[in-house]
Design a protein around this motif. Structure first.
Motif, PDB file in Angstrom:
ATOM      1  N   ASP A 170      28.802  49.136  29.259  1.00  0.00           N
ATOM      2  CA  ASP A 170      28.833  47.679  29.207  1.00  0.00           C
ATOM      3  C   ASP A 170      30.084  47.276  28.460  1.00  0.00           C
ATOM      4  OD1 ASP A 170      26.055  46.355  30.087  1.00  0.00           O
ATOM      5  OD2 ASP A 170      25.633  48.272  29.124  1.00  0.00           O
ATOM      6  N   LEU A 171      30.947  46.544  29.134  1.00  0.00           N
ATOM      7  CA  LEU A 171      32.156  46.028  28.506  1.00  0.00           C
ATOM      8  C   LEU A 171      32.006  44.530  28.324  1.00  0.00           C
ATOM      9  CD1 LEU A 171      35.177  46.004  27.627  1.00  0.00           C
ATOM     10  CD2 LEU A 171      35.746  45.783  30.056  1.00  0.00           C
ATOM     11  N   TYR A 172      32.110  44.079  27.080  1.00  0.00           N
ATOM     12  CA  TYR A 172      32.089  42.654  26.754  1.00  0.00           C
ATOM     13  C   TYR A 172      33.474  42.291  26.236  1.00  0.00           C
ATOM     14  CZ  TYR A 172      27.011  43.368  26.750  1.00  0.00           C
ATOM     15  OH  TYR A 172      25.720  43.692  27.092  1.00  0.00           O
ATOM     16  N   LYS A 173      34.047  41.214  26.747  1.00  0.00           N
ATOM     17  CA  LYS A 173      35.396  40.836  26.339  1.00  0.00           C
ATOM     18  C   LYS A 173      35.486  39.340  26.113  1.00  0.00           C
ATOM     19  CE  LYS A 173      40.205  40.638  27.832  1.00  0.00           C
ATOM     20  NZ  LYS A 173      40.254  39.164  27.893  1.00  0.00           N
ATOM     21  N   SER A 174      36.106  38.983  25.003  1.00  0.00           N
ATOM     22  CA  SER A 174      36.398  37.587  24.694  1.00  0.00           C
ATOM     23  C   SER A 174      37.798  37.519  24.113  1.00  0.00           C
ATOM     24  CB  SER A 174      35.380  37.021  23.700  1.00  0.00           C
ATOM     25  OG  SER A 174      35.693  35.675  23.383  1.00  0.00           O
ATOM     26  N   ARG A 175      38.740  37.032  24.906  1.00  0.00           N
ATOM     27  CA  ARG A 175      40.156  36.978  24.522  1.00  0.00           C
ATOM     28  C   ARG A 175      40.647  38.359  24.078  1.00  0.00           C
ATOM     29  NH1 ARG A 175      42.283  31.928  24.446  1.00  0.00           N
ATOM     30  NH2 ARG A 175      40.791  30.199  24.697  1.00  0.00           N
ATOM     31  N   ASP A 184      30.673  39.404  35.031  1.00  0.00           N
ATOM     32  CA  ASP A 184      29.863  38.209  34.798  1.00  0.00           C
ATOM     33  C   ASP A 184      30.658  37.262  33.904  1.00  0.00           C
ATOM     34  OD1 ASP A 184      28.028  36.263  34.238  1.00  0.00           O
ATOM     35  OD2 ASP A 184      26.695  37.558  33.046  1.00  0.00           O
ATOM     36  N   PHE A 185      31.248  36.229  34.520  1.00  0.00           N
ATOM     37  CA  PHE A 185      32.075  35.299  33.770  1.00  0.00           C
ATOM     38  C   PHE A 185      31.252  34.179  33.127  1.00  0.00           C
ATOM     39  CE2 PHE A 185      35.139  37.160  36.775  1.00  0.00           C
ATOM     40  CZ  PHE A 185      36.076  37.615  35.868  1.00  0.00           C
ATOM     41  N   LYS A 186      29.942  34.209  33.332  1.00  0.00           N
ATOM     42  CA  LYS A 186      29.074  33.234  32.681  1.00  0.00           C
ATOM     43  C   LYS A 186      28.638  33.696  31.295  1.00  0.00           C
ATOM     44  CE  LYS A 186      27.272  31.314  37.002  1.00  0.00           C
ATOM     45  NZ  LYS A 186      26.056  31.049  37.814  1.00  0.00           N
ATOM     46  N   SER A 235      42.933  38.939  31.066  1.00  0.00           N
ATOM     47  CA  SER A 235      43.046  37.490  30.913  1.00  0.00           C
ATOM     48  C   SER A 235      42.232  37.004  29.715  1.00  0.00           C
ATOM     49  CB  SER A 235      42.554  36.786  32.185  1.00  0.00           C
ATOM     50  OG  SER A 235      41.146  36.922  32.316  1.00  0.00           O
ATOM     51  N   ASP A 236      42.319  35.715  29.444  1.00  0.00           N
ATOM     52  CA  ASP A 236      41.588  35.128  28.320  1.00  0.00           C
ATOM     53  C   ASP A 236      40.150  34.770  28.665  1.00  0.00           C
ATOM     54  OD1 ASP A 236      43.687  35.357  26.569  1.00  0.00           O
ATOM     55  OD2 ASP A 236      44.459  33.343  26.950  1.00  0.00           O
ATOM     56  N   LYS A 237      39.713  35.077  29.873  1.00  0.00           N
ATOM     57  CA  LYS A 237      38.356  34.747  30.279  1.00  0.00           C
ATOM     58  C   LYS A 237      37.335  35.637  29.561  1.00  0.00           C
ATOM     59  CE  LYS A 237      39.559  33.279  34.974  1.00  0.00           C
ATOM     60  NZ  LYS A 237      39.333  33.545  36.419  1.00  0.00           N
ATOM     61  N   ASN A 238      36.210  35.030  29.167  1.00  0.00           N
ATOM     62  CA  ASN A 238      35.093  35.824  28.652  1.00  0.00           C
ATOM     63  C   ASN A 238      34.381  36.480  29.829  1.00  0.00           C
ATOM     64  OD1 ASN A 238      35.567  34.796  26.055  1.00  0.00           O
ATOM     65  ND2 ASN A 238      34.199  33.065  26.403  1.00  0.00           N
ATOM     66  N   PHE A 239      33.977  37.727  29.659  1.00  0.00           N
ATOM     67  CA  PHE A 239      33.176  38.353  30.707  1.00  0.00           C
ATOM     68  C   PHE A 239      32.404  39.554  30.186  1.00  0.00           C
ATOM     69  CE2 PHE A 239      37.237  40.670  31.269  1.00  0.00           C
ATOM     70  CZ  PHE A 239      36.795  41.983  31.288  1.00  0.00           C
ATOM     71  N   HIS A 240      31.385  39.920  30.948  1.00  0.00           N
ATOM     72  CA  HIS A 240      30.592  41.130  30.726  1.00  0.00           C
ATOM     73  C   HIS A 240      30.649  41.927  32.015  1.00  0.00           C
ATOM     74  CE1 HIS A 240      26.299  43.015  30.577  1.00  0.00           C
ATOM     75  NE2 HIS A 240      27.230  43.899  30.203  1.00  0.00           N
ATOM     76  N   LEU A 241      31.059  43.175  31.912  1.00  0.00           N
ATOM     77  CA  LEU A 241      31.186  44.037  33.091  1.00  0.00           C
ATOM     78  C   LEU A 241      30.388  45.312  32.895  1.00  0.00           C
ATOM     79  CD1 LEU A 241      32.526  44.729  35.817  1.00  0.00           C
ATOM     80  CD2 LEU A 241      34.430  45.694  34.520  1.00  0.00           C
ATOM     81  N   LYS A 242      29.548  45.616  33.856  1.00  0.00           N
ATOM     82  CA  LYS A 242      28.787  46.866  33.855  1.00  0.00           C
ATOM     83  C   LYS A 242      29.452  47.852  34.811  1.00  0.00           C
ATOM     84  CE  LYS A 242      24.181  44.881  32.982  1.00  0.00           C
ATOM     85  NZ  LYS A 242      23.730  45.772  31.890  1.00  0.00           N
TER      86      LYS A 242
END
Length: 222
Positions: free
Chosen positions: A62-67, A187-189, A37-44
């Motif tokens: 650590d996966l960081y995603k923005s769009r 972490d969607f914040k 999705s287009d949501k920003n998130f950080h996933l461990k």
């Protein structure tokens, strides 16, 4: 660490009742859509690989995603960056930098959640249990399949994937015994910086060509 890195790129989860298969497919599809999705998130998450010689290797991701931009940190060994059109792989262990134009998304491939439908369809039995706010699906496969068994655990509260535990068939993989992936909740914040995903930390474009930053000029480039 070499086994971990090889597993990440070569391993695609070679993941009964018809209703249970369909339910599991829906859970996997919903989780994958969340990641895409287009949501920003950080996933461990933590990947564990065990060999048949009883050696065990672990690596934290650590996966960081923005769009359409992704940044994946694989322990201290490797960084994989995709900025929407450009793919960059920096391996600190062997001191290499690989880069290419690439418009494909990274997160699905590196989260090990793609191709679930065909994998689930390949199982010959599936057992479902609900306990301690977790949904667990235990799959078994034919003898000639790449994996002996696969266990997928989902959170009852968030519906997200909690863990994967896959046992390799010895006929398919004589070296590795099993792999396990343990996920934290996304972490969607998390908010990306303006420079995300920071490709210019390693490489920049100058006069139509790519130039390695001085701090990494002793890395081999491909």
């Amino acid at each position: 660490m070499k086994r971990i890195l090889v597993t990440v790129f070569l391993f695609t989860i070679v993941l009964g009742a018809w209703a249970q298969k369909e339910e599991l497919k829906q859970r996997c599809a919903a989780y994958e859509q969340l990641l895409l999705s287009d949501k920003n998130f950080h996933l461990k998450y933590t990947l564990t690989v065990a060999s048949r010689a009883d050696s065990v290797e672990k690596m934290d991701f650590d996966l960081y995603k923005s769009r359409d931009k992704d940044y994946i940190k694989m322990g201290d060994a490797q960084v994989v960056i995709h900025d929407g059109t450009f793919l960059l792989v920096v391996n600190h262990e062997v001191r290499t930098i690989r880069f290419s134009d690439d418009s494909s998304n990274l997160q699905s491939k590196n989260m090990l959640v793609s191709n679930f439908v065909s994998i689930i369809d390949s199982s010959n039995s599936i057992a479902y249990t609900a306990k301690d706010n977790l949904f667990t699906y235990a799959l078994s496969f034919p003898k000639d399949y790449g994996y002996e068994s696969l266990e997928l655990v989902f959170s009852k509260k968030t519906k997200n994937l909690v863990s994967i535990y896959a046992v390799f068939s010895p006929d398919y993989n004589a070296e590795m015994k099993y792999i396990q992936v343990a996920y934290q909740e996304p972490d969607f914040k998390w908010t990306p910086a303006a420079t995300f995903p920071d490709t210019e930390t390693y490489i920049t474009r100058l006069n139509g060509r790519y130039v390695i930053q001085e701090a990494f000029d002793n890395y081999k480039t491909y």
